[in-house]
Design a protein around this motif. Structure first.
Motif, PDB file in Angstrom:
ATOM      1  N   SER A 184       2.576  13.379  18.338  1.00 36.62           N
ATOM      2  CA  SER A 184       2.931  12.579  19.230  1.00 36.62           C
ATOM      3  C   SER A 184       3.807  11.262  19.009  1.00 36.62           C
ATOM      4  CB  SER A 184       1.693  12.433  20.118  1.00 36.62           C
ATOM      5  OG  SER A 184       0.885  11.444  19.478  1.00 36.62           O
ATOM      6  N   GLN A 185       4.034  10.548  19.826  1.00 35.72           N
ATOM      7  CA  GLN A 185       4.834   9.204  19.353  1.00 35.72           C
ATOM      8  C   GLN A 185       3.689   8.250  18.965  1.00 35.72           C
ATOM      9  OE1 GLN A 185       7.911   8.084  19.223  1.00 35.72           O
ATOM     10  NE2 GLN A 185       8.357  10.341  19.586  1.00 35.72           N
ATOM     11  N   ASP A 186       2.570   8.325  19.617  1.00 38.56           N
ATOM     12  CA  ASP A 186       1.177   7.423  19.167  1.00 38.56           C
ATOM     13  C   ASP A 186       1.272   7.712  17.769  1.00 38.56           C
ATOM     14  OD1 ASP A 186       1.254   6.537  21.520  1.00 38.56           O
ATOM     15  OD2 ASP A 186      -0.647   7.729  22.105  1.00 38.56           O
ATOM     16  N   ASP A 187       1.348   8.937  16.939  1.00 42.63           N
ATOM     17  CA  ASP A 187       0.909   9.132  15.572  1.00 42.63           C
ATOM     18  C   ASP A 187       1.939   8.337  14.613  1.00 42.63           C
ATOM     19  OD1 ASP A 187      -1.159  11.130  15.810  1.00 42.63           O
ATOM     20  OD2 ASP A 187       0.359  12.692  16.871  1.00 42.63           O
ATOM     21  N   PHE A 188       3.160   8.118  15.413  1.00 44.88           N
ATOM     22  CA  PHE A 188       4.277   7.371  14.479  1.00 44.88           C
ATOM     23  C   PHE A 188       3.890   5.725  14.479  1.00 44.88           C
ATOM     24  CE2 PHE A 188       6.031  11.431  14.936  1.00 44.88           C
ATOM     25  CZ  PHE A 188       6.592  11.888  13.900  1.00 44.88           C
ATOM     26  N   THR A 189       2.711   5.282  14.894  1.00 43.13           N
ATOM     27  CA  THR A 189       2.567   3.898  15.143  1.00 43.13           C
ATOM     28  C   THR A 189       1.988   3.647  13.671  1.00 43.13           C
ATOM     29  OG1 THR A 189       1.889   3.973  17.190  1.00 43.13           O
ATOM     30  CG2 THR A 189       1.095   2.113  15.703  1.00 43.13           C
ATOM     31  N   PRO A 190       2.644   2.611  12.961  1.00 42.28           N
ATOM     32  CA  PRO A 190       1.984   2.508  11.575  1.00 42.28           C
ATOM     33  C   PRO A 190       0.688   2.167  11.296  1.00 42.28           C
ATOM     34  CG  PRO A 190       4.277   1.497  11.884  1.00 42.28           C
ATOM     35  CD  PRO A 190       3.545   1.930  13.239  1.00 42.28           C
ATOM     36  N   VAL A 191      -0.051   2.342   9.995  1.00 45.64           N
ATOM     37  CA  VAL A 191      -1.442   1.854   9.941  1.00 45.64           C
ATOM     38  C   VAL A 191      -1.539   1.102   8.812  1.00 45.64           C
ATOM     39  CG1 VAL A 191      -3.967   2.493   9.897  1.00 45.64           C
ATOM     40  CG2 VAL A 191      -2.331   4.037  11.193  1.00 45.64           C
ATOM     41  N   PRO A 192      -1.495  -0.133   8.770  1.00 50.62           N
ATOM     42  CA  PRO A 192      -1.910  -0.945   7.647  1.00 50.62           C
ATOM     43  C   PRO A 192      -3.111  -0.689   6.931  1.00 50.62           C
ATOM     44  CG  PRO A 192      -1.041  -2.298   9.306  1.00 50.62           C
ATOM     45  CD  PRO A 192      -1.359  -1.075   9.848  1.00 50.62           C
ATOM     46  N   SER A 193      -3.041  -0.729   5.600  1.00 48.05           N
ATOM     47  CA  SER A 193      -4.277  -0.519   4.788  1.00 48.05           C
ATOM     48  C   SER A 193      -4.882  -1.960   4.544  1.00 48.05           C
ATOM     49  CB  SER A 193      -4.170   0.020   3.556  1.00 48.05           C
ATOM     50  OG  SER A 193      -5.304   0.114   2.604  1.00 48.05           O
ATOM     51  N   ASN A 194      -6.451  -1.973   4.527  1.00 51.41           N
ATOM     52  CA  ASN A 194      -7.061  -3.172   4.441  1.00 51.41           C
ATOM     53  C   ASN A 194      -7.532  -3.220   2.715  1.00 51.41           C
ATOM     54  OD1 ASN A 194      -9.109  -1.521   3.707  1.00 51.41           O
ATOM     55  ND2 ASN A 194     -10.402  -2.103   5.700  1.00 51.41           N
ATOM     56  N   GLY A 195      -6.632  -2.300   2.012  1.00 53.29           N
ATOM     57  CA  GLY A 195      -7.075  -2.286   0.580  1.00 53.29           C
ATOM     58  C   GLY A 195      -8.488  -2.223  -0.034  1.00 53.29           C
ATOM     59  N   GLU A 196      -9.399  -1.507   0.763  1.00 55.23           N
ATOM     60  CA  GLU A 196     -10.693  -1.180   0.445  1.00 55.23           C
ATOM     61  C   GLU A 196     -10.648  -0.287  -0.605  1.00 55.23           C
ATOM     62  OE1 GLU A 196     -15.128  -0.453   2.679  1.00 55.23           O
ATOM     63  OE2 GLU A 196     -13.185  -0.427   3.649  1.00 55.23           O
ATOM     64  N   PHE A 197      -9.953   0.771  -0.341  1.00 54.93           N
ATOM     65  CA  PHE A 197      -9.875   1.987  -1.121  1.00 54.93           C
ATOM     66  C   PHE A 197      -8.178   2.087  -1.700  1.00 54.93           C
ATOM     67  CE2 PHE A 197     -13.719   2.806   0.928  1.00 54.93           C
ATOM     68  CZ  PHE A 197     -14.585   3.360   0.226  1.00 54.93           C
ATOM     69  N   ASP A 198      -8.232   3.016  -2.785  1.00 53.43           N
ATOM     70  CA  ASP A 198      -6.740   3.259  -3.075  1.00 53.43           C
ATOM     71  C   ASP A 198      -6.246   4.554  -2.758  1.00 53.43           C
ATOM     72  OD1 ASP A 198      -6.639   0.973  -5.347  1.00 53.43           O
ATOM     73  OD2 ASP A 198      -8.557   1.596  -5.683  1.00 53.43           O
ATOM     74  N   PHE A 199      -7.272   5.617  -2.380  1.00 52.83           N
ATOM     75  CA  PHE A 199      -6.921   6.906  -2.120  1.00 52.83           C
ATOM     76  C   PHE A 199      -7.790   7.343  -0.939  1.00 52.83           C
ATOM     77  CE2 PHE A 199      -6.027   6.812  -6.740  1.00 52.83           C
ATOM     78  CZ  PHE A 199      -4.779   7.101  -6.732  1.00 52.83           C
ATOM     79  N   VAL A 200      -7.302   8.176  -0.103  1.00 48.05           N
ATOM     80  CA  VAL A 200      -8.147   8.778   0.839  1.00 48.05           C
ATOM     81  C   VAL A 200      -7.556  10.251   1.016  1.00 48.05           C
ATOM     82  CG1 VAL A 200      -6.336   8.204   2.583  1.00 48.05           C
ATOM     83  CG2 VAL A 200      -8.693   8.613   3.176  1.00 48.05           C
ATOM     84  N   PHE A 201      -8.885  10.975   1.001  1.00 45.65           N
ATOM     85  CA  PHE A 201      -8.895  12.295   1.380  1.00 45.65           C
ATOM     86  C   PHE A 201      -9.166  12.562   2.987  1.00 45.65           C
ATOM     87  CE2 PHE A 201     -10.977  16.300   1.880  1.00 45.65           C
ATOM     88  CZ  PHE A 201     -10.094  17.331   1.739  1.00 45.65           C
ATOM     89  N   VAL A 202      -8.517  13.349   3.562  1.00 46.48           N
ATOM     90  CA  VAL A 202      -9.085  13.567   4.873  1.00 46.48           C
ATOM     91  C   VAL A 202      -8.987  15.248   4.930  1.00 46.48           C
ATOM     92  CG1 VAL A 202      -8.734  13.320   7.232  1.00 46.48           C
ATOM     93  CG2 VAL A 202      -8.039  11.651   5.755  1.00 46.48           C
ATOM     94  N   GLY A 203     -10.145  15.856   5.548  1.00 47.89           N
ATOM     95  CA  GLY A 203     -10.118  17.436   5.445  1.00 47.89           C
ATOM     96  C   GLY A 203     -11.485  17.735   5.312  1.00 47.89           C
TER      97      GLY A 203
END
Length: 370
Positions: A184-203
């Motif tokens: 959806s168009q909402d999914d294309f909203t940028p998500v800035p990172s707070n830098g707490e982690f370097d890498f993220v795995f989602v699944g």
């Protein structure tokens, strides 16, 4: 205006990309004036499932119908098609659409002999993830092949899935249609990172997602200041404990956080680099979501991920290769000089080829074609 359709979506557990696909499709169809109902597995219908489906209910004029659909074959598989068949008659269903191996199996069996009901199936990997050499694989593949004549269309979410189906099951001919998943168009909203982690795995935390290779790659990576990077794991699954034990065995438990199941964008907000180390995939939403959220993405060259990466497919790494994965992760930490240009090309490709409007519109057109 075309006559509104009454559509029944059939799936097993309301989790992962498959459920996301059904939710997006149901919302689109409802907005276009069609009526939608959903059949889900009563055996895995827990509080979390209920919460997810509660959000979907406003788009489901024909309701949610829990029916026991076990993951593996059992006695309930004889009963389920008859229960779904009653729903088809009760709600005067025009289209029944099964998702995943079990959803597709029951949806098409339930509608057998009903000439006015269009029968569709989307594998979402499903039976294609079962090896032909295994007993379960042989059963699923035989059933898949036997149900092709009773399917009006088989919708593949990637060219890879269509090719795999032809090689492992049979060629569905003109019944086979490739329609990519979309955002959806909402999914294309940028998500800035707070830098707490370097890498993220989602699944899901299971072997098929390549989490072991990700954990083994992490100790090989070093940041500019000589410190070790941190990894956030978003998700849950049957192999969580073994991955937690592996992180302890590798001595990286202080670098790794197992955060449990939560929205992908929560993870994107805490890390700048998304890693998808899968061993097998069809067309994973998380890769598209990460690109749309403006994350740097490291991914393996499996399934339809190459279709998502399009002009940047050469950046994908081989599956089950710790060294190659670590090298790609290190390059992202170091800040490859061409990274911004590659990300912009990726974003443009995903925005053009993988939109919700395109996906749902094309599927609705398949429903309407007689």
């Amino acid at each position: 205006m075309t006559k509104p359709l009454r559509v029944l979506q059939v799936l097993r557990a309301p989790v992962g990309g498959l459920f996301r696909h059904v939710c997006d499709l149901a919302g689109y169809l409802n907005d276009k004036g069609h009526e939608v109902g959903v059949v889900v597995d009563a055996l895995s219908f827990d509080a979390e499932s209920q919460t997810k489906l509660k959000k979907l209910e406003p788009h489901l004029k024909l309701g949610v119908h829990p029916i026991a659909i076990p993951r593996l074959f059992g006695p309930q598989d004889i009963i389920a098609p008859f229960q779904i068949r009653k729903l088809i008659s009760k709600h005067n269903i025009d289209v029944v659409h099964g998702h995943g191996a079990k959803g597709g199996f029951h949806a098409r069996l339930a509608a057998l002999g009903k000439r006015n009901v269009k029968k569709l199936y989307t594998p979402h990997g499903g039976a294609l993830h079962f090896a032909s050499s295994s007993a379960a694989g042989r059963i699923f593949h035989l059933l898949e092949k036997s149900l092709i004549p009773f399917s009006d269309n088989i919708i593949f979410e990637s060219e890879f899935a269509a090719k795999s189906y032809r090689e492992q099951i049979a060629d569905p001919g003109d019944k086979g249609v490739v329609i990519h998943n979309g955002l959806s168009q909402d999914d294309f909203t940028p998500v800035p990172s707070n830098g707490e982690f370097d890498f993220v795995f989602v699944g899901e935390l299971r072997d098929l997602k390549g989490v072991e290779y990700l954990l083994r790659a992490l100790p090989q990576i070093t940041k500019h200041d000589g410190s070790k990077p941190r990894l956030l794991l978003i998700g849950d699954g049957p192999h969580r404990q073994q991955f937690e034990e592996l992180s302890t065995e590798l001595g990286i438990e202080s670098q790794v956080e197992f955060a449990g199941a939560q929205p992908a964008r929560n993870g994107f907000a805490r890390a700048g680099i998304a890693v998808v180390p899968s061993l097998k995939e069809s067309l994973p939403y998380v890769v598209m979501e990460a690109i749309a959220a403006r994350k740097n993405v490291v991914a393996t060259n499996v399934g339809g991920i190459g279709e998502i990466f399009g002009p940047e497919k050469s950046q994908l790494v081989p599956a089950a290769d710790v060294g190659a994965l670590a090298k790609a992760m290190q390059a992202h930490v170091d800040g490859d000089k061409d990274l911004n240009n590659r990300n912009n090309r990726l974003l443009a490709h995903v925005g053009e080829e993988f939109s919700l409007e395109k996906m749902a519109g094309d599927i609705a057109q398949v429903y309407l074609n007689q």
